[in-house]
Every structure is written in structure tokens, then in C-alpha cells.
Design a protein around this motif. Structure first.
Motif, mmCIF file in Angstrom:
data_model
loop_
_atom_site.group_PDB
_atom_site.id
_atom_site.type_symbol
_atom_site.label_atom_id
_atom_site.label_comp_id
_atom_site.label_asym_id
_atom_site.label_seq_id
_atom_site.Cartn_x
_atom_site.Cartn_y
_atom_site.Cartn_z
ATOM 1 N N SER A 303 0.811 -1.226 0.000
ATOM 2 C CA SER A 303 0.000 0.000 0.000
ATOM 3 C C SER A 303 0.840 1.271 0.000
ATOM 4 C CB SER A 303 -0.943 0.007 1.209
ATOM 5 O OG SER A 303 -0.216 0.084 2.421
ATOM 6 N N VAL A 304 2.101 1.190 0.425
ATOM 7 C CA VAL A 304 2.953 2.387 0.450
ATOM 8 C C VAL A 304 4.185 2.201 -0.428
ATOM 9 C CG1 VAL A 304 2.170 3.125 2.730
ATOM 10 C CG2 VAL A 304 4.147 1.586 2.542
ATOM 11 N N TYR A 305 4.212 1.121 -1.196
ATOM 12 C CA TYR A 305 5.402 0.796 -1.981
ATOM 13 C C TYR A 305 5.802 1.945 -2.902
ATOM 14 C CZ TYR A 305 8.496 -1.714 -5.198
ATOM 15 O OH TYR A 305 9.568 -2.102 -5.968
ATOM 16 N N ASP A 306 4.881 2.429 -3.707
ATOM 17 C CA ASP A 306 5.230 3.468 -4.684
ATOM 18 C C ASP A 306 5.688 4.752 -4.004
ATOM 19 O OD1 ASP A 306 4.606 1.772 -6.783
ATOM 20 O OD2 ASP A 306 2.542 2.486 -6.949
ATOM 21 N N ASP A 307 4.998 5.151 -2.931
ATOM 22 C CA ASP A 307 5.387 6.378 -2.224
ATOM 23 C C ASP A 307 6.774 6.214 -1.590
ATOM 24 O OD1 ASP A 307 3.000 7.591 -2.881
ATOM 25 O OD2 ASP A 307 2.019 7.071 -0.988
ATOM 26 N N PHE A 308 7.008 5.055 -0.993
ATOM 27 C CA PHE A 308 8.316 4.833 -0.375
ATOM 28 C C PHE A 308 9.419 4.867 -1.422
ATOM 29 C CE2 PHE A 308 11.846 2.017 0.501
ATOM 30 C CZ PHE A 308 12.315 2.511 1.706
ATOM 31 N N VAL A 309 9.243 4.161 -2.520
ATOM 32 C CA VAL A 309 10.279 4.107 -3.544
ATOM 33 C C VAL A 309 10.612 5.503 -4.051
ATOM 34 C CG1 VAL A 309 10.761 3.355 -5.906
ATOM 35 C CG2 VAL A 309 9.858 1.729 -4.243
ATOM 36 N N GLU A 310 9.594 6.330 -4.235
ATOM 37 C CA GLU A 310 9.838 7.698 -4.706
ATOM 38 C C GLU A 310 10.722 8.463 -3.723
ATOM 39 O OE1 GLU A 310 7.332 11.757 -5.937
ATOM 40 O OE2 GLU A 310 6.269 9.912 -5.424
ATOM 41 N N GLU A 311 10.396 8.356 -2.429
ATOM 42 C CA GLU A 311 11.184 9.076 -1.423
ATOM 43 C C GLU A 311 12.571 8.455 -1.261
ATOM 44 O OE1 GLU A 311 9.365 10.329 2.173
ATOM 45 O OE2 GLU A 311 7.332 10.131 1.381
ATOM 46 N N PHE A 312 12.639 7.143 -1.298
ATOM 47 C CA PHE A 312 13.914 6.454 -1.146
ATOM 48 C C PHE A 312 14.874 6.824 -2.273
ATOM 49 C CE2 PHE A 312 16.387 2.443 -1.922
ATOM 50 C CZ PHE A 312 17.197 2.541 -0.802
ATOM 51 N N LEU A 313 14.389 6.803 -3.506
ATOM 52 C CA LEU A 313 15.252 7.158 -4.638
ATOM 53 C C LEU A 313 15.710 8.607 -4.552
ATOM 54 C CD1 LEU A 313 13.468 5.359 -7.611
ATOM 55 C CD2 LEU A 313 15.550 4.662 -6.418
ATOM 56 N N ALA A 314 14.842 9.477 -4.034
ATOM 57 C CA ALA A 314 15.232 10.883 -3.890
ATOM 58 C C ALA A 314 16.402 11.016 -2.930
ATOM 59 C CB ALA A 314 14.037 11.702 -3.403
ATOM 60 N N VAL A 315 16.380 10.248 -1.823
ATOM 61 C CA VAL A 315 17.481 10.298 -0.865
ATOM 62 C C VAL A 315 18.748 9.709 -1.475
ATOM 63 C CG1 VAL A 315 18.305 9.547 1.393
ATOM 64 C CG2 VAL A 315 15.906 10.192 1.092
ATOM 65 N N VAL A 316 18.614 8.547 -2.111
ATOM 66 C CA VAL A 316 19.776 7.878 -2.696
ATOM 67 C C VAL A 316 20.423 8.748 -3.759
ATOM 68 C CG1 VAL A 316 20.493 5.924 -4.120
ATOM 69 C CG2 VAL A 316 18.974 5.550 -2.164
ATOM 70 N N ASN A 317 19.618 9.315 -4.630
ATOM 71 C CA ASN A 317 20.166 10.103 -5.747
ATOM 72 C C ASN A 317 20.681 11.469 -5.329
ATOM 73 O OD1 ASN A 317 19.734 8.118 -7.713
ATOM 74 N ND2 ASN A 317 17.606 8.728 -7.992
ATOM 75 N N SER A 318 20.380 11.878 -4.093
ATOM 76 C CA SER A 318 20.923 13.155 -3.603
ATOM 77 C C SER A 318 22.251 12.963 -2.870
ATOM 78 C CB SER A 318 19.925 13.825 -2.660
ATOM 79 O OG SER A 318 19.754 13.069 -1.474
ATOM 80 N N ALA A 319 22.698 11.714 -2.756
ATOM 81 C CA ALA A 319 23.965 11.454 -2.071
ATOM 82 C C ALA A 319 25.110 12.155 -2.794
ATOM 83 C CB ALA A 319 24.230 9.954 -2.009
ATOM 84 N N ARG A 320 25.966 12.770 -2.027
ATOM 85 C CA ARG A 320 27.127 13.431 -2.620
ATOM 86 C C ARG A 320 28.274 12.433 -2.714
ATOM 87 N NH1 ARG A 320 29.632 19.387 -1.145
ATOM 88 N NH2 ARG A 320 31.467 19.245 -2.483
ATOM 89 N N ILE A 321 28.763 12.219 -3.917
ATOM 90 C CA ILE A 321 29.807 11.236 -4.186
ATOM 91 C C ILE A 321 31.095 11.977 -4.514
ATOM 92 C CG2 ILE A 321 30.438 9.237 -5.581
ATOM 93 C CD1 ILE A 321 27.463 9.000 -6.329
ATOM 94 N N GLY A 322 32.201 11.544 -3.916
ATOM 95 C CA GLY A 322 33.455 12.218 -4.237
ATOM 96 C C GLY A 322 34.556 11.943 -3.243
ATOM 97 N N ASP A 323 35.382 12.955 -3.018
ATOM 98 C CA ASP A 323 36.569 12.863 -2.176
ATOM 99 C C ASP A 323 36.179 12.481 -0.751
ATOM 100 O OD1 ASP A 323 38.879 13.182 -0.732
ATOM 101 O OD2 ASP A 323 39.201 15.279 -1.282
ATOM 102 N N PRO A 324 36.618 11.343 -0.251
ATOM 103 C CA PRO A 324 36.219 10.910 1.092
ATOM 104 C C PRO A 324 36.676 11.836 2.209
ATOM 105 C CG PRO A 324 37.095 9.060 -0.167
ATOM 106 C CD PRO A 324 37.414 10.299 -0.947
ATOM 107 N N THR A 325 37.663 12.675 1.953
ATOM 108 C CA THR A 325 38.112 13.590 2.997
ATOM 109 C C THR A 325 37.213 14.809 3.126
ATOM 110 O OG1 THR A 325 39.595 14.811 1.510
ATOM 111 C CG2 THR A 325 40.503 12.873 2.626
ATOM 112 N N ASP A 326 36.279 14.985 2.197
ATOM 113 C CA ASP A 326 35.331 16.099 2.231
ATOM 114 C C ASP A 326 34.190 15.742 3.179
ATOM 115 O OD1 ASP A 326 33.405 18.029 1.819
ATOM 116 O OD2 ASP A 326 33.515 17.967 -0.368
ATOM 117 N N PRO A 327 33.961 16.487 4.260
ATOM 118 C CA PRO A 327 32.900 16.148 5.219
ATOM 119 C C PRO A 327 31.508 16.118 4.606
ATOM 120 C CG PRO A 327 34.412 17.766 6.158
ATOM 121 C CD PRO A 327 34.753 17.661 4.699
#
Length: 490
Positions: A303-327
């Protein structure tokens, strides 16, 4: 003093094992060129221990253990507290070495604080009672049940958590009265070696903690050594089987904390914003999914699958990827080029076999990150739980989202795994939380939170996730053996 490389030694200068309080050369071992995963470049040269160096380490540990037990309990307690203080003073340095070891983002490199907490916790056990006295049927004899150290304990740590293992295993082993031969992985030896130096700085007897980076040869020698009383192994199942078989020659007991394919169950009444954030952190983002605690199967009510996936992907795709020394960076690289190839192979097979719908990710990152081992966080939806994607530990930033209909189906899917390390529940219903937690085949169940391991809680797995515990009094007792003493008074 740190050099221009950010390390407390020169990159070109080989760093040797720490045995008996001294850096030693390893005539029977090899030299390993340590690769920094964020750049693919060498950042340290480490001399690995072989059989001769392991034998020397065990010998030094046996002598140091006798010195350690000759100290009164209050002195041993205070030495461990002193060590915790020293770790706290060098926390930033240890965090930086964690980053240098395996390019975990500095924002996630907090295991030095965890190490400090474990040391303080187990220092408090040193002067507490560990035994008992019991009556004996038909007699007035005094019957004592005592707990004693094994003597020398071998602790084998994985590349993704040497400081965490130092806290969860080395700290209670010392508190129990043992000496330790600590074997970090050759892929991440830097923080562990510095930990060994800090043990000396804190006043622990030389040889009480020996840090001996090694590959398979050195590890085999440690496990087979007749002077080792117990082995604590953290790592993968295949290596664990090899360790257990080798230890069987001397009937050396083994504790094993192994992998996982943990399920995170999101019920319809969950706070979806929080559930999405926790699932992203606990799934593909935490150490790029390179953690035995990773929740790589996310079970969501239909019942909440589609809503969860939308929010989950938004969090995952907003992750900042790069230099590990950058906080600000929240996703770093995986450990090596072979890991990249293995994980991409898992993704390709999942696409080819229609194990699930690829929702995001699935590729290696290029551009300015091309020389490092960076992968996009990858999410598959509507995943088949019987597929290899959902059943085998990927150890990378890849997760599966699985739909369920009711509580019993969620429990069935969660338990349909050879692993049983962690499980996660997202719900506002307290009754459901307790009921489902009791039904899950996992050593730890986390409700509306992530795997925030603390020294007070026993941690370990069910099924092929291992046996034995770290943390709590159970973790202390893993490093003690029982002796019965009966005094005749009749």
C-alpha cells in the motif's frame, strides 16, 4: 608527526608489523603496496607478516600476558581507561587513517569513537566479579566457578572495520586478562598499526597488543599456532570455513562474525520520510554498502510501496559522491578494482535474468572519479527474493526493494535467507514491532533506527552469519574460559 601525504610515515617507507613493542621486518612475509581506493594510487607500503613473525608475535604475547595478569585489577582497569583517553586524544588522526585505509567518507569514519567507548565500557568489567560459588549436593564443600583468560587470543579483522573490531574484540580480550595478536587485513592496515602504537603510549606492556598485518599465509600461521588459546574472526563465510578447518588441528575454539543479507521491513504505518532516510543510510550509502550490517533487502508494504520508492530514490540520488576527505561527501568508492568488477557482474546478471527492475544506478562513475573505484548507488525494484541478487551478499552499493502484502509474508521473506545477522523494522505500532521482532531469525533487530552498535549490546548472527557475540557481558565471556574449583570441607 604527519608527512605531506597525511600519514604518520612516508609513503615510500615500508611500515612493518608491531611485535613486542617494536617495528620489525618480515623476512618470511611479503611487501604489500597499499592502494587508496579513491584514486587507485599507492599511499603506503606495508611489510606483511609470515609464519616466523606470527610465531614471534605469539611468543611476545605469552610473556606480556603473564606481566598483565601480575598487575592488580585496579591497575589493569586504569591502564585500559588510560588507553581510552589516548584514543580520544588521537581520534581525528585515527579517523583520517580510516579514510586512508579504505576511503570511507570522513563523515562515516567514526569508529575511533566507538573504539574509545568499548574500551571504557570493558575497563569497568576488569574489577567486577566474573565467577560464582554454588552449593554441592550431599556435601558442605565449597564449589567455585571461576572465569579465566585464555592467555593469547588471535583477532582477525576485515578491511572494512579494523578499529571497530579493536573495540569489540581487543578491548574485552584485554579486560578479560588476555594478550592479543591482532591481524588486520593487508587491504586496510594503517589505522590498526597506529592503534598498536597508542597501546604502548598508554602504558600497556609491550607485546600485550601485537599488530601483524598479513595475507593468507600469516593468517593461517596464526590460526594454527599451538600457543593461541582462541580465535575471533570477522569476515566472509568462505574464509571462515578455512579458518575453522585450520583451527581444528589444535581444537582451538573460534568465534565468527560473518556476513549478512539483512532485511529492512517498512510497514504501512511507518514514517516514510524517516524510513527512506534510514534505509538509504543503512543500505547503499553506509560504506558504499560494504558492511555486514548493510540492509540490502528492503521489504515494503504494497500500500505504500510506490510512495516509499519515490522518497527512497530521492534520498539515494541526492547522495554526494566524491573525495572521502570532504565532510559533505556521503558515498565513497568500493575497496578495489576486483570489487568493482564483481559488483558490476552482480548488477549485469540481475538485469539479464530480470531479477528486478533497475530503478537507478548500475554503472561505474567516470570523469574526475574515473581513477578511483566509484560505483553509482544502485536500486532494484520489485525484486524476486529467490534471485541471486536477493540471496547472495553483494558487499557493494546495491539494494533490492521487495513488495509484501501482510505481516506474515514480510516475516517469511525476511527469514528466507541463509544469513541472520541483522533485521530492521519501520513501524509506529509497538505491538507489531515486538511481535515481528520475536519472529525474525536475526541476532540483532533494530526498530526505527539504524545499526548503532554500542558496547552494552551483544552483537552477532544466526545461521550463516556466524556464532558467538561481541559486546555486553556475553562479549566479555567469549574471551574467558570456565574453571571449577572444589574445596573439601567435610
Amino acid at each position: 608527526m604527519k608527512t605531506s601525504s597525511g600519514l604518520p610515515w612516508s609513503v615510500g617507507e615500508p611500515v612493518g608489523p608491531l611485535v613486542g613493542g617494536d617495528r620489525i621486518t618480515a623476512d618470511s612475509g611479503t611487501v604489500h603496496r597499499h592502494i587508496y581506493p579513491a584514486t587507485g594510487q599507492v599511499n603506503a607500503t606495508v611489510t606483511l607478516a609470515g609464519a616466523a613473525e606470527m610465531d614471534r608475535a605469539v611468543g611476545c604475547a605469552r610473556e606480556a600476558q603473564r606481566q598483565w595478569m601480575a598487575l592488580t585489577v585496579d591497575v589493569r582497569r586504569d591502564r585500559l581507561i588510560d588507553l581510552a583517553d589516548v584514543i580520544g586524544e588521537h581520534r581525528d588522526e585515527l579517523a583520517a587513517l580510516n579514510v586512508a585505509d579504505y576511503a570511507v567518507p570522513i563523515s562515516f569514519a567514526g569508529t575511533a569513537l566507538l573504539l574509545e567507548r568499548f574500551l571504557r565500557h570493558f575497563a569497568g568489567y576488569v574489577d567486577k566479579p566474573h565467577g560464582a560459588s554454588t552449593p554441592v549436593n550431599g556435601s558442605f564443600d565449597m564449589n567455585l566457578v571461576e572465569r579465566e583468560p585464555y592467555g593469547v587470543v588471535g583477532v582477525i579483522a576485515p578491511w572494512n572495520g579494523s578499529l571497530a573490531v579493536a573495540g569489540s574484540c581487543v578491548a574485552p580480550a584485554l579486560a578479560a586478562g588476555n594478550a592479543v595478536v591482532f591481524k588486520p587485513s593487508e587491504l586496510a592496515p594503517l589505522a590498526a598499526l597506529r592503534f598498536g602504537e597508542l597501546c604502548l603510549l598508554a602504558g600497556l606492556p609491550p607485546g600485550l597488543v601485537n599488530v601483524v598485518p598479513s595475507a593468507a599465509e600469516g593468517g593461517d600461521a596464526l590460526v594454527r599456532h599451538p600457543g593461541v588459546g582462541k580465535i575471533h574472526f570477522t569476515g566472509g563465510g568462505a574464509t571462515a570455513r578455512t579458518v575453522i578447518k585450520a583451527a581444528a588441528d589444535n581444537l582451538t575454539p573460534v568465534v565468527a562474525e560473518l556476513g549478512g543479507k539483512s532485511a529492512s521491513i517498512v510497514f504501512a504505518d511507518a514514517d516514510l520520510d524517516r524510513a527512506a532516510s534510514l534505509s538509504a543510510h543503512q543500505g547503499p550509502l553506509m560504506q558504499a554498502g560494504q558492511s555486514c550490517a548493510c540492509a540490502s533487502r528492503i521489504l515494503v508494504h504494497a500500500s505504500v510501496y510506490d510512495d516509499f520508492v519515490e522518497e527512497f530514490l530521492a534520498v539515494v540520488n541526492s547522495a554526494r559522491i566524491g573525495d572521502p576527505t570532504d565532510p559533505a561527501v556521503t558515498l565513497g568508492p568500493v575497496i578495489s578494482q576486483p570489487a568493482v568488477e564483481r559488483i558490476l557482474g552482480v548488477i549485469d546478471e540481475a538485469v539479464r535474468t530480470s531479477a528486478g527492475e533497475l530503478l537507478t544506478g548500475g554503472r561505474r562513475l567516470g570523469g574526475e572519479l574515473a581513477q578511483g573505484y566509484y560505483l553509482e548507488p544502485t536500486v532494484f525494484g520489485n525484486t524476486d527474493n529467490s534471485s541471486s541478487l536477493a540471496q547472495l551478499e553483494t558487499f557493494g552499493p546495491v539494494v533490492s526493494v521487495i513488495r509484501f502484502g501482510d505481516d506474515s509474508e514480510a516475516v517469511r521473506i525476511a527469514n528466507d535467507s541463509v544469513y541472520g545477522l541483522n533485521a530492521f523494522i519501520q513501524t509506529r505500532d509497538l505491538h507489531r514491532a515486538h511481535r515481528v521482532a520475536q519472529s525474525l531469525e536475526a541476532g540483532s533487530v533494530w526498530i526505527n533506527t539504524f545499526s548503532d552498535i554500542a558496547p552494552q549490546g551483544p552483537y552477532g548472527g544466526y545461521k550463516q552469519s556466524g556464532f558467538g557475540r561481541t559486546g555486553g557481558v556475553d562479549g566479555m565471556y567469549e574471551f574467558m574460559r570456565i574453571k571449577n574449583v572444589r574445596i573439601g570441607l567435610g
